[in-house]
Design a protein around this motif. Structure first.
Motif, PDB file in Angstrom:
ATOM      1  N   GLU A 227     -25.695  24.268 -63.839  1.00  0.00           N
ATOM      2  CA  GLU A 227     -27.061  24.193 -63.004  1.00  0.00           C
ATOM      3  C   GLU A 227     -28.036  24.437 -63.518  1.00  0.00           C
ATOM      4  O   GLU A 227     -29.853  23.767 -63.951  1.00  0.00           O
ATOM      5  N   ARG A 228     -28.416  25.014 -65.099  1.00  0.00           N
ATOM      6  CA  ARG A 228     -29.422  25.325 -65.905  1.00  0.00           C
ATOM      7  C   ARG A 228     -29.855  23.874 -66.658  1.00  0.00           C
ATOM      8  O   ARG A 228     -30.789  23.418 -67.042  1.00  0.00           O
ATOM      9  N   ILE A 229     -28.791  22.496 -66.798  1.00  0.00           N
ATOM     10  CA  ILE A 229     -28.903  21.767 -67.140  1.00  0.00           C
ATOM     11  C   ILE A 229     -29.581  20.608 -66.035  1.00  0.00           C
ATOM     12  O   ILE A 229     -30.459  19.778 -66.301  1.00  0.00           O
ATOM     13  N   ARG A 230     -29.272  20.943 -64.984  1.00  0.00           N
ATOM     14  CA  ARG A 230     -29.560  20.180 -63.631  1.00  0.00           C
ATOM     15  C   ARG A 230     -31.400  20.694 -63.274  1.00  0.00           C
ATOM     16  O   ARG A 230     -32.204  19.833 -63.099  1.00  0.00           O
ATOM     17  N   LYS A 231     -31.451  21.893 -63.602  1.00  0.00           N
ATOM     18  CA  LYS A 231     -32.721  22.449 -63.009  1.00  0.00           C
ATOM     19  C   LYS A 231     -33.820  21.809 -64.904  1.00  0.00           C
ATOM     20  O   LYS A 231     -35.345  21.690 -64.925  1.00  0.00           O
ATOM     21  N   LEU A 232     -33.146  21.331 -65.162  1.00  0.00           N
ATOM     22  CA  LEU A 232     -34.031  20.610 -66.781  1.00  0.00           C
ATOM     23  C   LEU A 232     -35.132  19.600 -66.161  1.00  0.00           C
ATOM     24  O   LEU A 232     -35.679  18.784 -66.725  1.00  0.00           O
ATOM     25  N   SER A 233     -34.064  19.044 -65.174  1.00  0.00           N
ATOM     26  CA  SER A 233     -35.340  17.437 -63.905  1.00  0.00           C
ATOM     27  C   SER A 233     -34.944  16.513 -65.277  1.00  0.00           C
ATOM     28  O   SER A 233     -35.750  15.404 -65.048  1.00  0.00           O
ATOM     29  N   MET A 234     -33.466  16.066 -66.265  1.00  0.00           N
ATOM     30  CA  MET A 234     -33.498  14.788 -66.705  1.00  0.00           C
ATOM     31  C   MET A 234     -32.655  14.371 -66.208  1.00  0.00           C
ATOM     32  O   MET A 234     -31.772  14.941 -66.386  1.00  0.00           O
ATOM     33  N   LYS A 235     -32.711  13.155 -66.280  1.00  0.00           N
ATOM     34  CA  LYS A 235     -31.685  12.072 -65.560  1.00  0.00           C
ATOM     35  C   LYS A 235     -30.737  11.681 -67.047  1.00  0.00           C
ATOM     36  O   LYS A 235     -30.551  11.402 -67.694  1.00  0.00           O
ATOM     37  N   ALA A 236     -29.630  11.708 -65.939  1.00  0.00           N
ATOM     38  CA  ALA A 236     -28.523  11.496 -66.325  1.00  0.00           C
ATOM     39  C   ALA A 236     -27.986   9.685 -66.978  1.00  0.00           C
ATOM     40  O   ALA A 236     -27.106  10.161 -68.308  1.00  0.00           O
ATOM     41  N   SER A 237     -29.238   9.524 -66.764  1.00  0.00           N
ATOM     42  CA  SER A 237     -28.936   7.949 -67.589  1.00  0.00           C
ATOM     43  C   SER A 237     -30.265   7.765 -68.358  1.00  0.00           C
ATOM     44  O   SER A 237     -29.603   6.420 -68.657  1.00  0.00           O
ATOM     45  N   THR A 238     -30.898   8.034 -68.864  1.00  0.00           N
ATOM     46  CA  THR A 238     -31.144   8.066 -69.886  1.00  0.00           C
ATOM     47  C   THR A 238     -30.992   8.079 -71.306  1.00  0.00           C
ATOM     48  O   THR A 238     -29.252   8.828 -71.694  1.00  0.00           O
ATOM     49  N   CYS A 239     -31.131   6.972 -72.087  1.00  0.00           N
ATOM     50  CA  CYS A 239     -30.559   6.568 -73.439  1.00  0.00           C
ATOM     51  C   CYS A 239     -30.446   7.848 -74.501  1.00  0.00           C
ATOM     52  O   CYS A 239     -31.538   8.043 -74.580  1.00  0.00           O
ATOM     53  N   SER A 240     -29.671   8.230 -74.956  1.00  0.00           N
ATOM     54  CA  SER A 240     -29.206   9.617 -75.657  1.00  0.00           C
ATOM     55  C   SER A 240     -30.208   8.298 -77.726  1.00  0.00           C
ATOM     56  O   SER A 240     -30.456   7.543 -77.083  1.00  0.00           O
ATOM     57  N   PHE A 241     -30.192   9.337 -78.015  1.00  0.00           N
ATOM     58  CA  PHE A 241     -30.283   8.882 -79.486  1.00  0.00           C
ATOM     59  C   PHE A 241     -29.296   9.637 -80.515  1.00  0.00           C
ATOM     60  O   PHE A 241     -28.613  10.264 -80.582  1.00  0.00           O
ATOM     61  N   PRO A 286     -26.389  17.365 -78.073  1.00  0.00           N
ATOM     62  CA  PRO A 286     -26.655  18.073 -76.769  1.00  0.00           C
ATOM     63  C   PRO A 286     -28.236  18.629 -77.057  1.00  0.00           C
ATOM     64  O   PRO A 286     -29.151  18.522 -76.302  1.00  0.00           O
ATOM     65  N   PRO A 287     -28.387  20.244 -78.643  1.00  0.00           N
ATOM     66  CA  PRO A 287     -29.953  20.570 -77.903  1.00  0.00           C
ATOM     67  C   PRO A 287     -31.435  19.551 -78.521  1.00  0.00           C
ATOM     68  O   PRO A 287     -31.626  19.675 -78.237  1.00  0.00           O
ATOM     69  N   LEU A 288     -30.724  18.730 -79.263  1.00  0.00           N
ATOM     70  CA  LEU A 288     -31.770  18.406 -79.736  1.00  0.00           C
ATOM     71  C   LEU A 288     -31.437  16.732 -78.760  1.00  0.00           C
ATOM     72  O   LEU A 288     -32.921  16.299 -78.965  1.00  0.00           O
ATOM     73  N   LEU A 289     -31.139  16.380 -78.097  1.00  0.00           N
ATOM     74  CA  LEU A 289     -31.815  15.649 -76.651  1.00  0.00           C
ATOM     75  C   LEU A 289     -32.513  16.358 -75.659  1.00  0.00           C
ATOM     76  O   LEU A 289     -33.291  15.828 -75.022  1.00  0.00           O
ATOM     77  N   ILE A 290     -31.930  17.623 -75.288  1.00  0.00           N
ATOM     78  CA  ILE A 290     -32.711  18.446 -74.632  1.00  0.00           C
ATOM     79  C   ILE A 290     -33.991  18.785 -75.127  1.00  0.00           C
ATOM     80  O   ILE A 290     -35.130  18.478 -74.474  1.00  0.00           O
ATOM     81  N   VAL A 291     -34.528  19.344 -75.981  1.00  0.00           N
ATOM     82  CA  VAL A 291     -35.658  19.403 -77.271  1.00  0.00           C
ATOM     83  C   VAL A 291     -36.447  18.564 -76.987  1.00  0.00           C
ATOM     84  O   VAL A 291     -37.621  18.309 -76.739  1.00  0.00           O
ATOM     85  N   PHE A 292     -35.857  17.095 -77.300  1.00  0.00           N
ATOM     86  CA  PHE A 292     -36.568  15.909 -77.815  1.00  0.00           C
ATOM     87  C   PHE A 292     -36.885  14.988 -76.425  1.00  0.00           C
ATOM     88  O   PHE A 292     -37.532  13.839 -76.480  1.00  0.00           O
ATOM     89  N   TYR A 293     -36.264  15.643 -75.560  1.00  0.00           N
ATOM     90  CA  TYR A 293     -36.482  14.794 -74.555  1.00  0.00           C
ATOM     91  C   TYR A 293     -37.748  13.788 -73.926  1.00  0.00           C
ATOM     92  O   TYR A 293     -38.758  14.568 -73.859  1.00  0.00           O
ATOM     93  N   GLN A 294     -38.205  13.282 -74.036  1.00  0.00           N
ATOM     94  CA  GLN A 294     -38.997  11.834 -73.173  1.00  0.00           C
ATOM     95  C   GLN A 294     -40.621  12.285 -74.955  1.00  0.00           C
ATOM     96  O   GLN A 294     -41.596  12.624 -74.651  1.00  0.00           O
ATOM     97  N   GLN A 295     -39.905  13.206 -75.488  1.00  0.00           N
ATOM     98  CA  GLN A 295     -41.185  13.742 -76.832  1.00  0.00           C
ATOM     99  C   GLN A 295     -40.481  13.268 -77.986  1.00  0.00           C
ATOM    100  O   GLN A 295     -40.768  14.014 -79.203  1.00  0.00           O
TER     101      GLN A 295
END
Length: 371
Positions: A227-241, A286-295
């Motif tokens: 649930e905590r990941i879903r609440k972030l509203s990050m698209k699962a298909s977003t390209c990782s880095f 994973p933590p980098l993907l969350i913190v830098f999502y679209q940023q």
């Protein structure tokens, strides 16, 4: 001329001579200090030493210093040495290496860096304190990296290079073939603390990872059932880095408390298990993907040509490998190991360990001559 006037003239000449000598000595001292870095108070990782060796060629003192941070673990030390050597030989810029390691590796690293082939390198050895990770890393036997503190050094860049406004971080399994100044000058958009290489870019084709499928998007790294990941509203298909090579704006990093944000998600993963169960890549991603999502900004794809270590086979043409600015052996097959691709390219920059502790592992007993 009176005796008094003669004394005055002699006194004036003596003072002038003294001032000239003092000025000359000051200029010499300034020239010497130009090659040194002043340390401010550091919390956590501690600087062990700084060696301002004479450069192979003159460096303009007005040039901006380029801090390059590389983590150097004992079992991969040869990789860090090759990466550093390749950077130094392909630039005329004022590069300073911040080599992050543990106390028990520092002496080995220092003896290697004192080799004649590396005399021109300016570096600082920084000891990383594993206590920084207490309560933030889940020890998982299926994830070997969870037991390696230096994997997380990239999260603490403002502590490692406290006086820098900008820095480059790179893993030890890379070879740089271009001028590092070009990577350092990567433009970052306003408000962005870092620039990464997208996993969907044209230079890095999608790689199939056993058990994880095509791990080039967010769902390959994060557990979207939580649930905590879903609440972030990050698209699962977003390209990782890829976090193995990136440029950081440390002023913005500090302003946004990026390190604290990363630590928050590290702790939450320990408590709730937020990473994908099929995670095959680095657990630092994973933590980098969350913190830098679209940023985050992006770096030129040719500055992180990766997956050279994903298999023993060769996935790129010789012409493409030669044109790449940076080659990255991310994956299980490292260029110093028994089975790897493009080892001839990597060995060009490798310098044998003078202590004999680190040896290349090759399929055949005969190792090709290293130039």
């Amino acid at each position: 001329m009176s005796f008094r006037k003669v004394n005055i003239i002699i006194l004036v000449l003596a003072v002038a001579l003294f001032l000239l000598v003092l000025h000359h000595n000051f200029l010499s001292l300034s020239s010497l200090l130009r090659n040194e870095v002043t340390d401010s108070g550091i919390v956590g990782p501690q600087p062990i030493d700084f060696v301002p060796n004479a450069l192979r060629y003159a460096v303009d003192g007005r040039q901006e210093e380029i801090p390059v941070v590389i983590a150097a673990s004992e079992d991969r030390l040869g990789g860090a040495i090759a990466a550093i050597n390749s950077i130094q030989h392909n630039t005329r810029s004022n590069v300073i290496f911040y080599i992050v390691t543990l106390n028990n590796t520092a002496d080995h690293l220092r003896s290697w860096l004192n080799s004649d082939s590396l005399k021109s390198i300016r570096y600082k050895i920084v000891n990383f304190d594993p206590k920084l990770l207490e309560g933030k890393v889940k020890e998982d036997p299926d994830q070997g990296e969870s037991m390696k503190p230096l994997t997380f050094a990239r999260f603490y860049l403002p502590i490692l290079v406290p006086s820098a406004k900008k820095a480059i971080y790179m893993d030890d399994d890379v070879i740089v073939q271009g001028d590092i100044l070009a990577l350092y000058n990567t433009p970052l958009k306003p408000g962005h603390a870092a620039a990464f290489s997208e996993d969907c870019d044209s230079a890095s084709t999608k790689v199939v990872i056993r058990g994880a499928g095509n791990q080039y998007n967010y769902i390959g790294y994060l557990d979207y059932k939580k649930e905590r990941i879903r609440k972030l509203s990050m698209k699962a298909s977003t390209c990782s880095f890829n976090p193995g090579v990136f440029v950081a704006n440390l002023t913005e990093w500090k302003r946004q408390n990026i390190t604290n944000q990363l630590e928050k998600w590290m702790k939450l993963n320990v408590e709730e298990g937020l990473y994908s169960r099929t995670l095959a890549g680095s657990i630092t991603t994973p933590p980098l993907l969350i913190v830098f999502y679209q940023q985050h900004s992006t770096i030129d794809p040719m500055w992180n040509v990766r997956h050279l270590g994903s298999s023993a086979g060769k996935r790129y043409s010789p012409q493409f490998v030669k044109a790449a600015k940076l080659l990255h052996w991310n994956g299980h097959f490292k260029p110093w190991g028994r089975t790897a691709s493009y080892t001839d390219v990597w060995e060009k920059w490798y310098i044998p360990d003078p202590t004999g502790k680190f040896n290349l592992i090759r399929r055949y007993t005969e190792i090709s001559n290293i130039k």
